[in-house]
Design an enzyme around this catalytic site. Structure first.
Site, PDB file in Angstrom:
ATOM      1  N   HIS A 114      -1.939   5.754  12.254  1.00  0.00           N
ATOM      2  CA  HIS A 114      -1.335   6.840  11.489  1.00  0.00           C
ATOM      3  C   HIS A 114      -2.529   7.801  11.401  1.00  0.00           C
ATOM      4  O   HIS A 114      -3.501   7.678  12.190  1.00  0.00           O
ATOM      5  CB  HIS A 114      -0.883   6.626  10.140  1.00  0.00           C
ATOM      6  CG  HIS A 114       0.173   5.957  10.081  1.00  0.00           C
ATOM      7  ND1 HIS A 114       1.509   6.310  10.179  1.00  0.00           N
ATOM      8  CD2 HIS A 114       0.245   4.315   9.606  1.00  0.00           C
ATOM      9  CE1 HIS A 114       2.290   5.316   9.965  1.00  0.00           C
ATOM     10  NE2 HIS A 114       1.734   3.932   9.366  1.00  0.00           N
ATOM     11  N   CYS A 151       3.734   2.690  14.001  1.00  0.00           N
ATOM     12  CA  CYS A 151       3.896   1.437  12.962  1.00  0.00           C
ATOM     13  C   CYS A 151       5.352   1.184  12.814  1.00  0.00           C
ATOM     14  O   CYS A 151       5.910   0.351  13.699  1.00  0.00           O
ATOM     15  CB  CYS A 151       3.576   2.378  11.869  1.00  0.00           C
ATOM     16  SG  CYS A 151       2.838   0.938  10.443  1.00  0.00           S
TER      17      CYS A 151
END
Ligand code: GLN
Length: 246
Positions: free
Chosen positions: A194, A93
């Site tokens: 994630h 990310c």
């Protein structure tokens, strides 16, 4: 022959449990009797390309990315040198976004990237949030799935020659538009996933671990582990993502 996992800016780039990626690599190595150590890289530290076998960057809020961007860009040649010498890199990310040329924030503010991968990110007006399911392949080309969770404003566009990590089956992926997610270039993997990523995707954990151990001269095949719990978790996460089809 101890392999080193470098955990980049753990205080600033490690949101949504990304620290779990470090723990999983360490455990899957020690469960197999391999010696690994975890070395935090803190602001002000210089990456040592000669010892960094697995380099991990987690996610971060925009403000945290601003705090680390200049230093990461200055150290890009060190990251490039480690990669050229066979090190593995996994960026999630916010860390993934900073692998590219830049991240353009909401007010047009530009966060400079490391320029390691031909990609660019622009903040969207909404956030892409939810469970995610990808169709991917491992380095041998065997079809694999990737499951996890995403939460990002950034919309990432890959350069023409950049291979995605996978194709979105459910979720937003790089930009919620072109069906791509993440990127893969040699032993570098970037992704929005994630969860943390690696506990529910043991095949990917072992791919990064294999690269890092090989870089340290240990290219013995990795002994299979009992991954039944991980497979069940991956199945459930995949079904969750399918149920949330956006
Ligand atoms: N701040 C970046 C974004 O909002 C990255 C977020 C993250 O790391 N989860 O897109």
């Amino acid at each position: 022959m101890t392999a080193t996992i470098v955990w980049v800016y753990p205080e600033l780039l490690s949101i949504y449990a990304d620290r779990g990626n470090v723990l999983v690599l360490e455990r899957r190595a020690t469960w197999r009797g391999r010696d690994v150590r975890v070395l935090p890289l803190r602001l002000g530290d210089e990456l040592d390309p000669g010892t960094a076998d697995m380099i991990l960057l987690g996610g971060g809020q925009d403000r945290d990315q601003v705090l680390v961007a200049e230093e990461l860009r200055r150290q890009a040649p060190r990251f490039r040198e480690a990669l050229a010498d066979g090190a593995a890199l996994l960026a999630v990310c916010g860390g993934y976004q900073l692998l590219g040329h830049r991240y353009l924030g909401h007010e047009g503010d530009e966060i400079p990237g490391m320029g390691l991968v031909d990609l660019e990110t622009v903040a969207g007006t909404t956030r892409i949030i939810g469970n995610v399911l990808l169709e991917s392949r491992d380095e041998a080309g065997t079809p694999r799935t990737v499951v996890g969770f995403e939460n990002h404003a950034g919309r990432t566009t890959l350069g023409a020659g950049v291979t995605p990590l996978g194709r979105v089956v459910a979720g937003g992926g790089n930009n919620g538009r072109d069906g791509s997610e993440g990127c893969r270039a040699g032993r570098l993997i970037g992704t929005y996933v994630h969860g943390p990523l690696l506990p529910k995707n043991p095949w990917l954990a072992d791919e990064v671990l294999r690269w890092g151990l090989a870089r340290r001269g240990d290219d013995r095949p990795l002994e299979p582990l009992d991954d039944r719990a991980e497979q069940i978790a991956a199945l459930r996460a995949g079904n969750l993502a399918r149920g949330e089809r956006r």
